[in-house]
Write a protein that holds these residues in place. Structure first.
Motif, PDB file in Angstrom:
ATOM      1  N   GLN A  68       0.818  -1.214   0.000  1.00 53.08           N
ATOM      2  CA  GLN A  68       0.000   0.000   0.000  1.00 53.08           C
ATOM      3  C   GLN A  68       0.855   1.269   0.000  1.00 53.08           C
ATOM      4  N   GLY A 264      -7.434  -1.920   6.858  1.00 52.10           N
ATOM      5  CA  GLY A 264      -7.310  -1.130   5.637  1.00 52.10           C
ATOM      6  C   GLY A 264      -8.223   0.074   5.565  1.00 52.10           C
ATOM      7  N   ARG A 371      -3.870   0.158   9.477  1.00 52.29           N
ATOM      8  CA  ARG A 371      -2.902  -0.588   8.672  1.00 52.29           C
ATOM      9  C   ARG A 371      -2.852  -2.054   9.116  1.00 52.29           C
TER      10      ARG A 371
END
Length: 384
Positions: A68, A264, A371
């Motif tokens: 990411q 996420g 995260r």
């Protein structure tokens, strides 16, 4: 700053800036960090169970984090633009300034730092500068002569974005120290919400922690003591790409639903306190508007409405905007067309949200990212 499992903190390796910022800020963030290694926010471990504690060291989670990297770079660039803008504005701001001048100066600085470029980068929504009993969604329309005074409580709420990755962050300004308990209550509420948030955290549990923190305070004004109440019909929310209210709601009082936060996701942990009823309603003249994220094609009869919709699509997309921004683009005599777009369900009006007149409200807000390895308070700064 990194929060370790033993409760201590250590500084992560901070990227070295290649240029120094000016005063007032005029150097874009991308020029200060040309390698795109932008400063991280506050990293906090998940501490709800042993599985969560292992996320820091699991190679699979680290790999997911690395995948990411582009998204993280975009949102951290937006965050650094927000941090440097608000750091400057907090020093520059003084009683006696017009609210419209404050907003336009702040927005000018933020546009420069984030390098505004169409829908690729810029402001995520209009600068809110709601005063006293007004809690949110107020920004001056053209011709508004309202002045910020020493005894006002002003909520400054503004957003930046890069490629639709939004930083939604707010703080409260009060020059008179008599409001300190109100500000501290809401600041503590936001901190409590951030601590409670995490992968698999339930919204109801986050809201309960926020309310408990805020309502532990009271405020004495002119010899009268007011309990500070969490504003029960205002909430935090998930944040999507080009989608400020991403679909999930984070309550700031107990009794919310059992919905869980997921890996996420981005969230705006946003809390409000009030010396009034702790409930807001629509009031005052509307300034904020936003295209419905789910709006499909709707046939429009008026040519002016079609023209205005084209301007909105090209300049704002599904991000919020205000009448001042339409003025800035050279649009005139657009109110009927704007009303037509609202009536057609293409654009939504978001009027100011107010508690009872005579009361005072405060707001603090941070954007966090869940995260795979940890939660990051992306908008965290040295101020709060």
């Amino acid at each position: 700053m990194l929060l370790l499992f033993d409760g201590s903190y250590r500084e992560p390796s901070s990227p070295q800036p290649c240029k120094k910022q000016t005063t007032p800020p005029s150097v874009p963030i991308r020029e200060i960090y040309p390698n795109q290694n932008y400063p991280k926010g506050l990293e906090m471990p998940y501490t709800d169970d042993t599985v969560a504690a292992q996320r820091f060291t699991t190679e699979e989670k680290k790999a997911l984090d690395r995948a990411q990297a582009d998204i993280y770079a975009d949102v951290r660039r937006a965050a650094e633009a927000h941090r440097q803008t608000r750091k400057y504005i907090q020093k520059w701001l003084k009683p006696g300034m017009k609210l419209i001048d404050i907003c336009e100066h702040l927005e000018g600085v933020a546009r420069t730092l984030v390098e505004e470029k169409g829908l690729e980068a810029g402001l995520a929504f209009p600068t809110g500068c709601s005063l006293n009993f007004c809690a949110a969604h107020y920004t001056p329309n053209g011709g508004d002569e309202t002045v910020l005074t020493y005894d006002d409580v002003c909520k400054l709420d503004f957003g930046t974005h890069v490629n639709g990755r939004i930083i939604d962050c707010a703080f409260t300004v009060a020059f008179n120290p008599k409001y300190e308990n109100l500000l501290q209550a809401v600041k503590d509420g936001t901190s409590a919400g951030i601590r409670a948030a995490g992968i698999d955290a339930r919204m109801c549990e986050v809201g309960e922690q926020i309310q408990e923190a805020i309502e532990a305070y009271e405020l004495e004004l002119d010899g009268k003591t007011y309990p500070i109440k969490a504003i029960r019909n205002l909430n935090g929310h998930s944040v999507g790409q080009y989608h400020i209210h991403g679909g999930k709601t984070v309550p700031i009082v107990k009794g919310g639903d059992q919905t869980k936060m997921e890996e996420g996701e981005f969230y705006a942990i946003e809390t409000f306190g009030s010396t009034g009823k702790g409930v807001v309603h629509d009031d005052l003249e509307c300034s904020h508007y936003m295209k419905d994220f789910e709006a499909g094609h709707v046939p429009l009869r008026l040519q002016r409405s079609k023209q205005l919709l084209t301007v909105i699509n090209q300049n704002f997309g599904t991000l919020a905007f205000c009448r001042r921004w339409l003025d800035r683009l050279g649009q005139t005599k657009y109110l009927m067309a704007l009303k037509s777009l609202c009536e057609a369900g293409i654009v939504e009006a978001h009027p100011p949200l107010c508690d009872v007149r005579g009361c005072y409200t405060a707001q603090y807000e941070h954007t966090i990212l869940l995260r795979p390895t940890c939660k990051e308070v992306i908008s965290k700064g040295t101020d709060f």
